[in-house]
Enzyme design. Sequence first.
Site, mmCIF file in Angstrom:
data_model
loop_
_atom_site.group_PDB
_atom_site.id
_atom_site.type_symbol
_atom_site.label_atom_id
_atom_site.label_comp_id
_atom_site.label_asym_id
_atom_site.label_seq_id
_atom_site.Cartn_x
_atom_site.Cartn_y
_atom_site.Cartn_z
ATOM 1 C CE1 TYR A 24 -10.717 3.254 7.739
ATOM 2 C CE2 TYR A 24 -10.856 5.633 7.775
ATOM 3 C CZ TYR A 24 -10.058 4.338 7.647
ATOM 4 O OH TYR A 24 -8.757 4.515 7.578
ATOM 5 N N GLY A 74 -3.664 -1.782 -2.479
ATOM 6 C CA GLY A 74 -2.307 -1.721 -2.762
ATOM 7 C C GLY A 74 -1.802 -2.157 -4.132
ATOM 8 N N GLY A 83 0.898 -1.117 0.043
ATOM 9 C CA GLY A 83 -0.145 0.204 -0.041
ATOM 10 C C GLY A 83 1.026 1.182 0.052
#
Length: 320
Positions: A149, A36, A10
Amino acid sequence: MRVFITGGAGFIGSHLAEALLAHGHEVLILDNLSTGSIDNIAHIKGRPGFEYFIDTVENEPLLAELIDRSDVVFHFAAAVGVKLIVEQPVHTIETNVHGTEVVLKHANKKKKLVVIASTSEVYGKSNDVPFREDSDLVLGPTPKHRWAYACSKAIDEFLALAYWKERKLPVIIVRFFNTVGPRQTGRYGMVIPNFVRQALAGEPITVFGDGTQTRAFTHVHDVVGALITLMQTPAAIGQVINIGNTQEVTITNLAGRIRELCGSTSTVKFIPYEEAYESGFEDMPRRVPDLTKVHAMIGYEPKHDLDDILVQVIDYFRGK
Ligand code: UDP
């Protein structure tokens, strides 16, 4: 040391891998290439002391083996980017919570130090700026997916701290504040790569909302430098630590500055949040870290200011 990075292909993980190798450490990475990219590690692939595995943290036998072989684990494999999070809420919650659970479980067997990547998003819409590590978290209601999140990352933090408290697993939790720099993609919604791409292409620069919201951007090299020092700092164990930059900018001014530095003729286009994300979307008006703790602990001070960051990102996109 031998360092294992989940999510090592990533944006932040790959910069960390590169810096660790430069410091003489060995690096193992595990990445499923969901957000990534193999391009991120292309330049370090053949280096001595570097090994990469394309797989997920759900492959527990492999995960356990890589943890076993390492002295320190950086757990960076996670769902990131507000756009992705709004579009794939199930994936976000499952990836973030389950991934951290299995990493902590296996690290605990031999008490390997785990550094958990958290986020300034956990402070939510708190007005208590700058955010201190012991500030309250102020999240919106559950039907608004953005907050899933923050909540998933807060659970990761609770779980890591629980492992430390109850089982003496050494953990360090770092909260990143809008980390940016070369190699960051705009695909998952991040503002700087998107604005730079738009400005260089002469397309309208898309400012969401009224553009008065602010952010404080941190160069990924500042973040990575802090991480390498923190993993060798016993006082950081069991702690939650902000890593960021306090130079605050409104998103409208950011658009203007990028336009200027690119020498672009792009117009600036304001797009309502409900159009950019989803109906009822809530943004945070300001997000600035209090860096007292990390400064006292390791003398951290960001070296890169906003213009420095923007020039580097613009150069990177020009070179692509
Ligand atoms: N933003 C914007 N235009 C874009 C992408 C993002 O105006 O094309 C805004 C976004 O609404 C937020 C800020 O820029 O207010 C930072 O967004 P980003 O997704 O980079 O990070 P966040 O701070 O939201 O996690």
